[in-house]
Design a protein around this motif. Structure first.
Motif, mmCIF file in Angstrom:
data_model
loop_
_atom_site.group_PDB
_atom_site.id
_atom_site.type_symbol
_atom_site.label_atom_id
_atom_site.label_comp_id
_atom_site.label_asym_id
_atom_site.label_seq_id
_atom_site.Cartn_x
_atom_site.Cartn_y
_atom_site.Cartn_z
ATOM 1 N N HIS A 69 10.789 -2.072 2.273
ATOM 2 C CA HIS A 69 10.763 -2.802 3.543
ATOM 3 C C HIS A 69 9.606 -2.417 4.457
ATOM 4 N N TRP A 70 8.463 -2.104 3.871
ATOM 5 C CA TRP A 70 7.258 -2.062 4.684
ATOM 6 C C TRP A 70 6.922 -3.506 5.071
ATOM 7 N N GLN A 89 0.810 -1.212 0.000
ATOM 8 C CA GLN A 89 0.000 0.000 0.000
ATOM 9 C C GLN A 89 0.851 1.274 0.000
ATOM 10 N N HIS A 90 2.113 1.118 -0.339
ATOM 11 C CA HIS A 90 3.012 2.266 -0.471
ATOM 12 C C HIS A 90 3.172 2.628 -1.947
ATOM 13 N N ARG A 91 3.868 1.774 -2.720
ATOM 14 C CA ARG A 91 4.129 2.074 -4.122
ATOM 15 C C ARG A 91 3.729 0.922 -5.042
ATOM 16 N N THR A 147 -3.588 1.268 6.978
ATOM 17 C CA THR A 147 -2.848 1.118 5.714
ATOM 18 C C THR A 147 -2.450 -0.337 5.471
ATOM 19 N N GLY A 148 -3.291 -1.251 5.918
ATOM 20 C CA GLY A 148 -2.972 -2.666 5.740
ATOM 21 C C GLY A 148 -3.326 -3.184 4.357
ATOM 22 N N MET A 180 8.693 6.923 7.926
ATOM 23 C CA MET A 180 7.422 7.561 7.580
ATOM 24 C C MET A 180 6.951 8.513 8.683
ATOM 25 N N GLU A 181 7.822 8.768 9.686
ATOM 26 C CA GLU A 181 7.390 9.561 10.836
ATOM 27 C C GLU A 181 7.136 11.027 10.486
#
Length: 396
Positions: free
Chosen positions: A115-116, A93-95, A141-142, A130-131
């Motif tokens: 590396h999520w 769910q990032h890229r 965001t799963g 991502m902070e």
């Protein structure tokens, strides 16, 4: 969407494909070849029908997983540590990198790109650096989870989380399947991801076509299962999600191998009638079963284009069959015959697909021995029409 088939005249014409078999016509060729129709079909069928994606015994242990896809949607199926089998999107769910490939055993799914990390429920548990990102929340965001149901050991998913349960719509098949105890059957690893360059519907129809059986497969391959002994149920529930046919055999305990008789143990609960026939059960758009006295062949069809699909092909035997010291030799004989018959089927499927592209491709007529094709049409056509009515209401 191109409007050339999106009109009442086209969908009214499909009604002739669900008349009684002596009056019915085949579906229009464009239903098997046209890319725009396939886009329509994804919305009409694949977005909300139950889709077979594998077997429960493909992930027997906690942490076991495998990947698959249907209509080009990447999917990962996993046996969670709490014993639950889950199916979810394998798209990070990032890229949009895939978080899983192939099959194996794991504690987490880690996107190899950034590396999520996701746990086996699909929850995002680590997202490095991502902070500083505003309004980003790991807990929302799963990986998207799919509705899942297990039926006779087969894993089905539905992209529509509001879909009605599958099992109540398959009661018509239960009398045909019950004595095979498929949920407890066993078999070697299936052949997976076989790619074919013809429509999933061409193969689905071929799997269910008794008319060609001892014509194309004449001689030792199929003469002991004559087409004239095919039988079709007179009626099925309107909302059924599956259909079937049976075919009498010329001798008891017939099976697909060079001996023409059972090599493996007979399913112990089969009655006399069942040992003198074969059965063919079908759950469109993704599962076909061939049931013999000593083997259940399963074909999981996974459409990926208007003129292509992938197939997972396996065989199941009565529990304990694989303990036989001669199992591998017997299996070799089963595979030998299956490959011979399959080669004949694939050759004609490829030629049918070519013919369907022709300007001379007909809307043909059926033999009574093609009753399963009409059953397939009675599943397809109302779903096509329902999608068209929905589109009209929305002004699409």
């Amino acid at each position: 969407m191109s409007p050339f088939f999106l009109n009442d005249e086209f969908f009214d014409s499909l009604e002739s494909s669900i008349q009684e078999i002596e009056h019915a016509n085949t579906l229009p060729p464009l239903c098997y070849t046209d890319a725009t129709f396939f886009d329509f079909e994804k919305r009409a069928l694949f977005d909300h029908e139950w889709l077979c994606v594998g077997r429960e015994d493909w992930v027997p242990n906690p942490g076991d997983f495998y990947t698959t896809s249907v209509v080009n949607e990447p999917i990962v199926v996993v046996h969670d540590r709490d014993g639950t089998i889950r199916a979810m999107s394998s798209v990070c769910q990032h890229r949009a990198m895939l978080v899983a490939e192939g099959a194996g055993n794991t504690r987490t799914f880690t996107c190899p790109y950034h590396h999520w990390v996701y746990n086996l429920k699909g929850d995002l548990i680590n997202a490095p650096a991502m902070e500083k990102t505003c309004n980003f929340h790991k807990e929302t965001t799963g990986l998207p989870n799919f509705k899942l149901e297990i039926w006779h050991g087969f894993i089905f998913i539905n992209f529509n989380n509001s879909a009605e349960p599958l099992a109540p719509r398959l009661t018509a098949l239960e009398p045909i399947l019950a004595n095979y105890e498929i949920a407890d059957a066993e078999g070697p690893a299936p052949d997976r991801d076989i790619q074919y360059s013809f429509s999933w519907k061409v193969m689905f129809e071929n799997n269910n076509d008794g008319y060609h059986a001892n014509r194309l497969h004449q001689g030792e391959y199929h003469d002991y299962i004559p087409s004239e002994l095919a039988k079709f149920p007179e009626s099925l529930p309107k909302e059924t999600a599956g259909f079937y046919r049976t075919n009498g055999t010329l001798h008891k305990d017939a099976s697909f191998n060079p001996t023409q008789k059972a090599l493996m143990p007979i399913f112990p609960k089969l009655n006399e009638e069942e040992r003198n026939r074969m059965a063919f059960a079908n759950l469109p758009p993704s599962l076909s079963l061939v049931l013999t006295c000593d083997a259940v062949i399963y074909l999981i069809l996974r459409a990926d284009g208007p003129e292509s699909h992938q197939l997972d092909l396996g065989v199941l035997f009565a529990k304990g069959a694989m303990d036989d010291p001669d199992f591998d030799k017997k299996m070799e004989m089963v595979v030998e015959r299956a490959l011979d018959i399959n080669a004949q089927d694939i050759h004609v499927d490829e030629l049918v697909q070519k013919g369907l592209r022709s300007r001379y491709a007909p809307r043909g007529r059926y033999s009574w021995q093609e009753g399963a094709q009409r059953q397939f049409n009675t599943w397809l056509v109302p779903r096509y029409r329902a999608q068209w009515e929905k589109m009209k209401r929305k002004g699409q």
